[in-house]
Design a protein around this motif. Structure first.
Motif, PDB file in Angstrom:
ATOM      1  N   ARG A  80      10.026  93.666  42.606  1.00  0.00           N
ATOM      2  CA  ARG A  80      11.420  93.791  43.041  1.00  0.00           C
ATOM      3  C   ARG A  80      12.376  93.727  41.853  1.00  0.00           C
ATOM      4  O   ARG A  80      13.355  94.469  41.800  1.00  0.00           O
ATOM      5  CB  ARG A  80      11.754  92.690  44.050  1.00  0.00           C
ATOM      6  CG  ARG A  80      11.150  92.935  45.434  1.00  0.00           C
ATOM      7  CD  ARG A  80      11.384  91.764  46.357  1.00  0.00           C
ATOM      8  NE  ARG A  80      10.805  92.019  47.670  1.00  0.00           N
ATOM      9  CZ  ARG A  80      10.651  91.097  48.612  1.00  0.00           C
ATOM     10  NH1 ARG A  80      11.034  89.844  48.375  1.00  0.00           N
ATOM     11  NH2 ARG A  80      10.116  91.419  49.773  1.00  0.00           N
ATOM     12  N   ALA A  81      12.074  92.818  40.918  1.00  0.00           N
ATOM     13  CA  ALA A  81      12.919  92.711  39.717  1.00  0.00           C
ATOM     14  C   ALA A  81      12.918  94.025  38.950  1.00  0.00           C
ATOM     15  O   ALA A  81      13.969  94.514  38.515  1.00  0.00           O
ATOM     16  CB  ALA A  81      12.415  91.572  38.826  1.00  0.00           C
ATOM     17  N   GLY A  82      11.721  94.630  38.801  1.00  0.00           N
ATOM     18  CA  GLY A  82      11.623  95.900  38.091  1.00  0.00           C
ATOM     19  C   GLY A  82      12.368  97.023  38.793  1.00  0.00           C
ATOM     20  O   GLY A  82      13.062  97.821  38.146  1.00  0.00           O
ATOM     21  N   ILE A  83      12.250  97.089  40.124  1.00  0.00           N
ATOM     22  CA  ILE A  83      12.910  98.160  40.876  1.00  0.00           C
ATOM     23  C   ILE A  83      14.431  97.968  40.880  1.00  0.00           C
ATOM     24  O   ILE A  83      15.186  98.940  40.836  1.00  0.00           O
ATOM     25  CB  ILE A  83      12.372  98.234  42.326  1.00  0.00           C
ATOM     26  CG1 ILE A  83      10.847  98.425  42.324  1.00  0.00           C
ATOM     27  CG2 ILE A  83      13.040  99.366  43.083  1.00  0.00           C
ATOM     28  CD1 ILE A  83      10.357  99.591  41.515  1.00  0.00           C
ATOM     29  N   ILE A  84      14.892  96.719  40.923  1.00  0.00           N
ATOM     30  CA  ILE A  84      16.338  96.458  40.815  1.00  0.00           C
ATOM     31  C   ILE A  84      16.851  96.934  39.462  1.00  0.00           C
ATOM     32  O   ILE A  84      17.941  97.522  39.367  1.00  0.00           O
ATOM     33  CB  ILE A  84      16.636  94.955  41.033  1.00  0.00           C
ATOM     34  CG1 ILE A  84      16.430  94.596  42.511  1.00  0.00           C
ATOM     35  CG2 ILE A  84      18.065  94.614  40.601  1.00  0.00           C
ATOM     36  CD1 ILE A  84      16.474  93.104  42.798  1.00  0.00           C
ATOM     37  N   ILE A  85      16.067  96.689  38.406  1.00  0.00           N
ATOM     38  CA  ILE A  85      16.427  97.192  37.072  1.00  0.00           C
ATOM     39  C   ILE A  85      16.533  98.709  37.096  1.00  0.00           C
ATOM     40  O   ILE A  85      17.460  99.298  36.518  1.00  0.00           O
ATOM     41  CB  ILE A  85      15.383  96.752  36.026  1.00  0.00           C
ATOM     42  CG1 ILE A  85      15.399  95.234  35.836  1.00  0.00           C
ATOM     43  CG2 ILE A  85      15.600  97.466  34.699  1.00  0.00           C
ATOM     44  CD1 ILE A  85      16.659  94.698  35.210  1.00  0.00           C
ATOM     45  N   LEU A  86      15.590  99.362  37.764  1.00  0.00           N
ATOM     46  CA  LEU A  86      15.631 100.824  37.913  1.00  0.00           C
ATOM     47  C   LEU A  86      16.943 101.255  38.553  1.00  0.00           C
ATOM     48  O   LEU A  86      17.596 102.205  38.090  1.00  0.00           O
ATOM     49  CB  LEU A  86      14.443 101.286  38.761  1.00  0.00           C
ATOM     50  CG  LEU A  86      14.424 102.751  39.224  1.00  0.00           C
ATOM     51  CD1 LEU A  86      14.367 103.699  38.033  1.00  0.00           C
ATOM     52  CD2 LEU A  86      13.240 103.007  40.158  1.00  0.00           C
ATOM     53  N   GLY A  87      17.356 100.561  39.614  1.00  0.00           N
ATOM     54  CA  GLY A  87      18.623 100.880  40.276  1.00  0.00           C
ATOM     55  C   GLY A  87      19.822 100.651  39.378  1.00  0.00           C
ATOM     56  O   GLY A  87      20.767 101.446  39.369  1.00  0.00           O
ATOM     57  N   LEU A  88      19.775  99.570  38.590  1.00  0.00           N
ATOM     58  CA  LEU A  88      20.885  99.274  37.673  1.00  0.00           C
ATOM     59  C   LEU A  88      21.017 100.357  36.606  1.00  0.00           C
ATOM     60  O   LEU A  88      22.142 100.771  36.267  1.00  0.00           O
ATOM     61  CB  LEU A  88      20.667  97.911  37.002  1.00  0.00           C
ATOM     62  CG  LEU A  88      20.957  96.668  37.842  1.00  0.00           C
ATOM     63  CD1 LEU A  88      20.555  95.413  37.082  1.00  0.00           C
ATOM     64  CD2 LEU A  88      22.445  96.609  38.199  1.00  0.00           C
ATOM     65  N   LEU A  89      19.895 100.808  36.075  1.00  0.00           N
ATOM     66  CA  LEU A  89      19.918 101.854  35.048  1.00  0.00           C
ATOM     67  C   LEU A  89      20.547 103.135  35.608  1.00  0.00           C
ATOM     68  O   LEU A  89      21.419 103.744  34.970  1.00  0.00           O
ATOM     69  CB  LEU A  89      18.511 102.139  34.539  1.00  0.00           C
ATOM     70  CG  LEU A  89      17.850 101.042  33.702  1.00  0.00           C
ATOM     71  CD1 LEU A  89      16.374 101.349  33.474  1.00  0.00           C
ATOM     72  CD2 LEU A  89      18.557 100.876  32.364  1.00  0.00           C
ATOM     73  N   SER A  90      20.105 103.540  36.797  1.00  0.00           N
ATOM     74  CA  SER A  90      20.658 104.743  37.427  1.00  0.00           C
ATOM     75  C   SER A  90      22.147 104.586  37.683  1.00  0.00           C
ATOM     76  O   SER A  90      22.940 105.509  37.441  1.00  0.00           O
ATOM     77  CB  SER A  90      19.934 105.022  38.751  1.00  0.00           C
ATOM     78  OG  SER A  90      18.565 105.280  38.544  1.00  0.00           O
ATOM     79  N   THR A  91      22.528 103.401  38.179  1.00  0.00           N
ATOM     80  CA  THR A  91      23.944 103.143  38.491  1.00  0.00           C
ATOM     81  C   THR A  91      24.802 103.197  37.239  1.00  0.00           C
ATOM     82  O   THR A  91      25.877 103.809  37.229  1.00  0.00           O
ATOM     83  CB  THR A  91      24.089 101.767  39.166  1.00  0.00           C
ATOM     84  OG1 THR A  91      23.325 101.757  40.378  1.00  0.00           O
ATOM     85  CG2 THR A  91      25.550 101.472  39.481  1.00  0.00           C
ATOM     86  N   MET A  92      24.340 102.575  36.161  1.00  0.00           N
ATOM     87  CA  MET A  92      25.132 102.528  34.934  1.00  0.00           C
ATOM     88  C   MET A  92      25.362 103.927  34.358  1.00  0.00           C
ATOM     89  O   MET A  92      26.465 104.248  33.905  1.00  0.00           O
ATOM     90  CB  MET A  92      24.452 101.625  33.898  1.00  0.00           C
ATOM     91  CG  MET A  92      24.592 100.148  34.217  1.00  0.00           C
ATOM     92  SD  MET A  92      24.102  99.051  32.851  1.00  0.00           S
ATOM     93  CE  MET A  92      22.337  99.233  32.884  1.00  0.00           C
TER      94      MET A  92
END
Length: 419
Positions: free
Chosen positions: A240-252
């Protein structure tokens, strides 16, 4: 005759508080998945959507991340059950022909898109140093192959991917700070809406973050990590931590593109366009920071994508899936070499390869998702390794979305071939 009652000492349960060191030791599979999914393709799509539609499609990233979390969780549980790999289970329970179709299909998809990842690596450094694309493509391809000769390849892969993810986070966070986005508009972008003309790009954005191939490979990564069913909670939390990071990268990236490119009449052909657009506005430092993040995204996907394709091909035809096996490493090297050759000949991902990869994806991705959902509900698995109602609901919704995406892909291929 009386005696004092015997005093039995109570064993104190050793509960240690989680520390940063213990947290870092758990990192690995989820961050590798995030790093390999977030590549130059994801960067380009998020840049294009931010430039074209501002903050209005941020909600799509949230949807994709929810779906990715669900299928990654299922894949972890599949990987922690029994002694067979995913392809081995398909071969045993569903038949050898289906195992070959899935395994060969995953390999072809990764090989087809590998050129785009390799080009991204070359573009980043050729822009920073104003030098030859092929020079950097050659150097980093050779470097990636040399990594395969290390005995503890998984540990190196794990540390490399975590480093690249951190590098991306720092790079794109600095880009966000420099671009000064409108916070109110960012919040409004989380409300679902579909701007006119954005339908196909929404499908593409969902596909870039909701990667069934990446989720499915998570079942292999948890085995490489050495986890068992006792580690299921740690595996899910780390994932979950890794996938949240994935979402943050896309969002940024989308937010930065919306702040810098929206309304500036800049035609976005690749994510590198955002890096170049930053220079006249904020100076060369900001542009170089973004291009370093672009390199990290490209190199992590280049290695991760090749690892998936090589391991699955090796598992399909040689029954070897450990990263320590010669067969798996040889197949990984094959994918890296294919990407390098195509990148140096064409300088980009040829349209024919895009169409080919789309065609394979249409067939493989929905089938793979259905198999994941099927295995995740296996009556043979203990209850803690089976799906609950929430995962089944999201799983069915995800499969329906994948089928819709496949229909749009068929329309795309038909349009291109008849135009």
């Amino acid at each position: 005759m009386s005696s004092d009652p015997e005093i039995i000492p109570v064993k104190q349960e050793n509960k240690t508080k989680p520390t940063l060191k213990s947290f870092l030791q758990k990192l690995g599979p989820g961050f590798i998945t995030a790093a390999l999914v977030f590549g130059p393709g994801s960067l380009t799509i998020n840049t294009k959507l931010g430039a074209s539609y501002g903050y209005n499609l941020l909600w799509v990233i949230v949807l994709a991340i929810v779906l990715m979390m669900a299928f990654t969780t299922m894949s972890i549980k599949i990987g922690l059950f029994g002694n067979q790999s995913f392809i081995e289970r398909v071969r045993t329970e569903l038949g050898k022909p289906l195992a070959i179709i899935v395994g060969l299909g995953v390999f072809l998809v990764t090989a087809s898109f590998q050129a785009g990842n390799t080009v991204g690596v070359g573009v980043a450094f050729s822009e920073i140093f104003n030098s030859s694309l092929n020079l950097w493509v050659s150097l980093f391809s050779i470097g990636a192959i040399l990594l395969l000769f290390f005995r503890s390849f998984y540990k190196i892969l794990e540390k490399l991917m975590i480093t690249l993810v951190v590098l991306m986070l720092i790079s794109f966070l600095l880009t966000i700070v420099m671009s000064v986005p409108d916070i109110g508009s960012v919040a409004k972008g989380l409300i679902p809406r579909i701007p006119k003309g954005s339908e196909y790009l929404i499908i593409t954005l969902t596909a870039s973050s909701f990667s069934i191939v990446g989720a499915f490979y998570q079942s292999y990564l948890v085995r490489e990590k050495g986890w068992t069913k006792e580690n299921v909670k740690d595996g899910i939390e780390e994932s979950r931590a890794g996938i949240i990071i994935l979402g943050l990268l896309s969002t940024m990236v989308m937010v930065a593109a919306a702040a810098v490119l929206k309304g500036n009449s800049v035609e976005v052909k690749s994510a590198a366009d955002l890096g170049m657009a930053l220079e006249p506005l904020f100076g060369p430092f900001t542009s170089k920071v973004f291009m370093i993040g672009f390199f990290a995204a490209s190199f992590s996907s280049m290695i991760g994508n090749a690892t998936i394709g090589g391991v699955i091909l090796s598992d399909t035809f040689f029954h070897k899936h450990d990263l320590s096996s010669i067969n798996a490493r040889a197949m990984i090297a094959v994918v890296i070499i294919i990407g390098a050759i195509v990148a140096m000949i064409f300088g980009s991902l040829p349209l024919e390869l895009i169409i080919f990869a789309q065609g394979i994806t249409i067939m493989i991705v929905p089938v793979t998702a259905i198999i994941i959902l099927l295995f995740a509900n296996s009556s043979k698995a203990p209850e803690e390794l089976r799906n609950n109602r929430y995962l089944n609901t999201v799983g069915v919704a995800g499969i329906l979305i994948l089928i819709i995406m496949s229909v749009f892909s068929i329309q795309f291929i038909y349009t291109v071939l008849t135009s």
